[in-house]
Design an enzyme around this catalytic site. Structure first.
Site, PDB file in Angstrom:
ATOM      1  N   SER A  22       0.873  -1.069   0.020  1.00 28.72           N
ATOM      2  CA  SER A  22      -0.239  -0.078   0.195  1.00 28.72           C
ATOM      3  C   SER A  22       0.888   1.167  -0.408  1.00 28.72           C
ATOM      4  O   SER A  22       0.408   2.399  -0.634  1.00 28.72           O
ATOM      5  CB  SER A  22      -0.474  -0.243   1.163  1.00 28.72           C
ATOM      6  N   ASN A 109      -1.982  -1.982  13.566  1.00 28.08           N
ATOM      7  CA  ASN A 109      -2.822  -1.926  13.410  1.00 28.08           C
ATOM      8  C   ASN A 109      -3.688  -0.666  14.106  1.00 28.08           C
ATOM      9  O   ASN A 109      -4.461   0.178  13.737  1.00 28.08           O
ATOM     10  CB  ASN A 109      -3.804  -3.459  14.131  1.00 28.08           C
ATOM     11  N   THR A 154     -40.499  26.413  -8.946  1.00 24.54           N
ATOM     12  CA  THR A 154     -40.982  25.309  -8.378  1.00 24.54           C
ATOM     13  C   THR A 154     -40.832  24.485  -9.641  1.00 24.54           C
ATOM     14  O   THR A 154     -41.698  24.574 -10.282  1.00 24.54           O
ATOM     15  CB  THR A 154     -42.085  24.907  -7.354  1.00 24.54           C
ATOM     16  N   HIS A 155     -40.471  23.440  -9.432  1.00 21.09           N
ATOM     17  CA  HIS A 155     -40.493  21.902 -10.830  1.00 21.09           C
ATOM     18  C   HIS A 155     -40.058  23.214 -11.732  1.00 21.09           C
ATOM     19  O   HIS A 155     -40.296  22.574 -12.618  1.00 21.09           O
ATOM     20  CB  HIS A 155     -41.923  22.088 -11.048  1.00 21.09           C
ATOM     21  N   SER A 276     -14.833  25.476 -27.369  1.00 12.96           N
ATOM     22  CA  SER A 276     -14.827  23.948 -28.095  1.00 12.96           C
ATOM     23  C   SER A 276     -13.884  24.085 -29.427  1.00 12.96           C
ATOM     24  O   SER A 276     -13.416  25.379 -29.262  1.00 12.96           O
ATOM     25  CB  SER A 276     -16.035  24.267 -28.627  1.00 12.96           C
ATOM     26  N   LYS A 282     -18.084  28.920 -28.934  1.00 13.71           N
ATOM     27  CA  LYS A 282     -18.734  28.471 -27.345  1.00 13.71           C
ATOM     28  C   LYS A 282     -18.428  28.681 -26.135  1.00 13.71           C
ATOM     29  O   LYS A 282     -16.988  29.397 -26.613  1.00 13.71           O
ATOM     30  CB  LYS A 282     -18.707  26.966 -26.926  1.00 13.71           C
ATOM     31  N   ASN A 284     -18.578  27.599 -22.357  1.00 13.20           N
ATOM     32  CA  ASN A 284     -19.093  26.594 -21.526  1.00 13.20           C
ATOM     33  C   ASN A 284     -18.510  26.418 -20.493  1.00 13.20           C
ATOM     34  O   ASN A 284     -17.317  26.995 -19.760  1.00 13.20           O
ATOM     35  CB  ASN A 284     -18.900  25.285 -21.959  1.00 13.20           C
ATOM     36  N   GLU A 289     -19.621  22.041 -14.416  1.00 14.66           N
ATOM     37  CA  GLU A 289     -19.882  20.279 -14.796  1.00 14.66           C
ATOM     38  C   GLU A 289     -18.923  19.637 -14.376  1.00 14.66           C
ATOM     39  O   GLU A 289     -19.224  18.947 -13.463  1.00 14.66           O
ATOM     40  CB  GLU A 289     -20.332  20.772 -16.006  1.00 14.66           C
ATOM     41  N   TYR A 316      -9.113  -6.299  13.487  1.00 14.46           N
ATOM     42  CA  TYR A 316      -8.346  -5.390  12.340  1.00 14.46           C
ATOM     43  C   TYR A 316      -8.966  -6.938  10.774  1.00 14.46           C
ATOM     44  O   TYR A 316      -8.391  -8.554  11.004  1.00 14.46           O
ATOM     45  CB  TYR A 316      -7.062  -5.753  12.127  1.00 14.46           C
ATOM     46  N   LYS A 324      -8.152   3.235   2.526  1.00 11.28           N
ATOM     47  CA  LYS A 324      -7.525   4.876   2.681  1.00 11.28           C
ATOM     48  C   LYS A 324      -7.709   5.675   1.379  1.00 11.28           C
ATOM     49  O   LYS A 324      -7.419   6.253   0.639  1.00 11.28           O
ATOM     50  CB  LYS A 324      -6.124   4.952   2.425  1.00 11.28           C
TER      51      LYS A 324
HETATM   52  N1  ARG Z   1      -1.270  -1.344   5.221  1.00 11.79           N
HETATM   53  C1  ARG Z   1      -2.173  -2.005   6.378  1.00 11.79           C
HETATM   54  C2  ARG Z   1      -3.506  -0.968   6.253  1.00 11.79           C
HETATM   55  O1  ARG Z   1      -3.746  -0.230   5.576  1.00 11.79           O
HETATM   56  C3  ARG Z   1      -1.374  -1.089   7.915  1.00 11.79           C
HETATM   57  C4  ARG Z   1      -2.136  -2.552   9.227  1.00 11.79           C
HETATM   58  C5  ARG Z   1      -2.307  -3.700   8.594  1.00 11.79           C
HETATM   59  N2  ARG Z   1      -1.993  -4.897   9.611  1.00 11.79           N
HETATM   60  C6  ARG Z   1      -1.870  -6.151   9.565  1.00 11.79           C
HETATM   61  N3  ARG Z   1      -2.190  -7.202  10.576  1.00 11.79           N
HETATM   62  N4  ARG Z   1      -1.403  -6.369   8.350  1.00 11.79           N
HETATM   63  O2  ARG Z   1      -4.519  -1.439   6.770  1.00 11.79           O
END
Ligand code: ARG
Length: 469
Positions: A22, A109, A154-155, A276, A282, A284, A289, A316, A324
């Site tokens: 991650s 965790n 309204t509407h 455009s 144009k 826009n 939007e 966990y 995230k």
């Molecule tokens: N990268 C993990 C997360 O975002 C961190 C926690 C990982 N904990 C574990 N027991 N693998 O959730």
């Protein structure tokens, strides 16, 4: 070698490495991760788990890593999986085995739960700041237009005249509720999960309250299993963000409509419109939007996170790593939209004449004609019918109600008198609604004042100064 490799006889498959890493996105938590580690290390020293020298080395190492990351000198290691282990790895590379003591009494965790809370608390403050700017600039705009008449709908059919200021104040009410929701989310997320450990707590006599205080939390979580598995605060944030985006989207929709040739109520500044590639004429409203369109992705983030969480047993689970990107994308999208909205509104031209013209069309004073008859003792339902018939006549003859002669009016009802004309001008219709929350200019000015005061009070919820929030 992986920080957890002890019980493994084989290397992780490269596909798996890539799949569960991650670091590509959670690297943005580096500030929070280091702040949490600094507070944790200081506490470990206080309770005698670390010596003063060990704490000094750990903290110095962490500070240096912080500086190096901020200045772009750090390359993340994919095999170190996430931000927590990347920083620990860097630390150990730099200060040696002492770095390995940092994780005492802590788990990733509770660490990740802490980081995300700290991150969101900071971002909520930034977002609230941007929203306050937008809301205040709308109030300033509203102040200039308490006497600019426009048709209320309204509407999407013309209904009754209002002032443009009144219309704008409506949005500031939505935004003030959004601020309130953000303050509420912030208040609830502001407790420290550190000390929850992996799930069951920790055998060390950690000073949870001390760490919480140092990190600016109002308290600590009261159950270790909940501490590591709760993501309500992230859901709440995205839910509050979704409502805010809904409001921005409705405003955008109106800006798009108002800037059409058909409405012509506003003209966007050239700096906030686009052209455009084929049609030379144009101009826009792409910005509005896009804000409307981006609302969809924030809703997607909300449903995404709710769905990730719905089937998870305590405590966990790795599924939660998926929280995230939803949170980050929501933060980024919201900030971009809020940033662009304020100057777009401030720079647009308000075409008062077109608004005023629009307010006179579509029999927007019909209700006031009926109310006039009510004032002369006619039951409202009958008055409604009488005026309805006059509207029909006007419609067939392409006339306005105020252009009917007194004679014609008296044919419909003998109680009509000369004073009818002064009572059904656009201005009179607006001014008459002179009660709290009404479109009458004095009332709009008052609501602007009250809203300013509410905003002023609410702004304190985001600095951490006012703990009563
Ligand atoms: N990268 C993990 C997360 O975002 C961190 C926690 C990982 N904990 C574990 N027991 N693998 O959730």
């Amino acid at each position: 070698m992986k920080l957890w490799a002890g019980r493994f006889a084989k290397e992780t498959d490269n596909l798996v490495n890539d799949f569960h890493s991650s670091i590509s996105f959670d690297q943005r938590l580096f500030r929070e991760d280091i702040a949490g580690s600094l507070a944790h290390a200081a506490m470990l020293r206080r309770i005698g788990v670390l010596s003063e020298e060990e704490e000094r080395l750990l903290c110095q190492g962490l500070e240096e890593i912080l500086l190096d990351i901020t200045e772009g000198r750090v390359t993340w290691a994919d095999e170190a999986e996430d931000i927590h282990m990347n920083i620990e790895k860097l630390l150990t590379e730099r200060i040696g085995d002492i770095g390995k003591k940092l994780h005492t009494g802590r788990s990733r965790n509770d660490q990740v739960a802490l980081d995300l809370r700290l991150y969101l608390r900071r971002e909520i403050d930034t977002i609230a700041g941007l929203l306050l700017v937008l809301t205040n600039s709308m109030l300033t705009l509203a102040e200039r237009h308490t006497l600019t008449w426009m048709p209320g709908y309204t509407h999407l059919q013309k209904a009754q005249p209002v002032s443009f200021g009144h219309h704008l104040v409506a949005y500031t009410q939505m935004f003030s509720r959004d601020l309130d929701r953000l303050a509420d989310t912030r208040r609830r997320l502001n407790v420290s999960p550190l000390g929850s450990g992996a799930l069951a707590g920790t055998p060390y006599a950690l000073d949870r309250a001390g760490v919480a205080e140092e990190l600016g939390f109002a308290g600590v979580t009261l159950n270790s299993m909940d501490g590591v598995s709760d993501r309500d605060f992230a859901v709440e944030f995205i839910a509050a963000a979704s409502l805010l985006m809904m409001h921005l989207s409705r405003l955008s929709e109106e800006i798009i409509l108002w800037s059409t040739n058909e409405f012509g109520f506003i003209t966007l500044d050239d700096a906030y419109a686009t052209g455009s590639s084929i049609m030379p004429q144009k101009k826009n409203p792409d910005v509005a939007e896009l804000v409307r369109g981006k609302t969809g992705r924030v809703y997607g983030n909300l449903v995404g996170l709710l769905t990730v969480m719905k089937g998870l047993p305590l405590a966990y689970n790795k599924d939660m790593q998926e929280d995230k990107e939803s949170v980050f994308d929501t933060v980024d999208t919201l900030k971009k939209c809020l940033l662009v909205m304020s100057p777009m509104l401030e720079t647009m031209t308000v075409n008062k004449e077109a608004m005023n013209q629009g307010a006179r069309q579509g029999y927007t004073n019909a209700t006031d004609l009926a109310d006039y008859l009510v004032g002369k003792g006619i039951p409202f339902r009958n008055a409604h019918e009488i005026i309805g018939k006059l509207v029909l006549v006007c419609d067939q003859e392409n006339r306005l109600l105020e252009n009917l002669t007194l004679e014609e009016l008296r044919q419909a009802s003998p109680v009509f008198d000369w004073d009818i004309y002064e009572q059904i001008s656009v201005e009179a219709c607006v001014r008459k609604r002179n009660h709290v929350g009404g479109t009458g200019p004095e009332q709009v000015s008052r609501s602007i004042e009250s809203t300013r005061m509410i905003l002023e009070k609410m702004s304190k919820c985001f600095t951490g100064v006012n703990e009563s929030c």
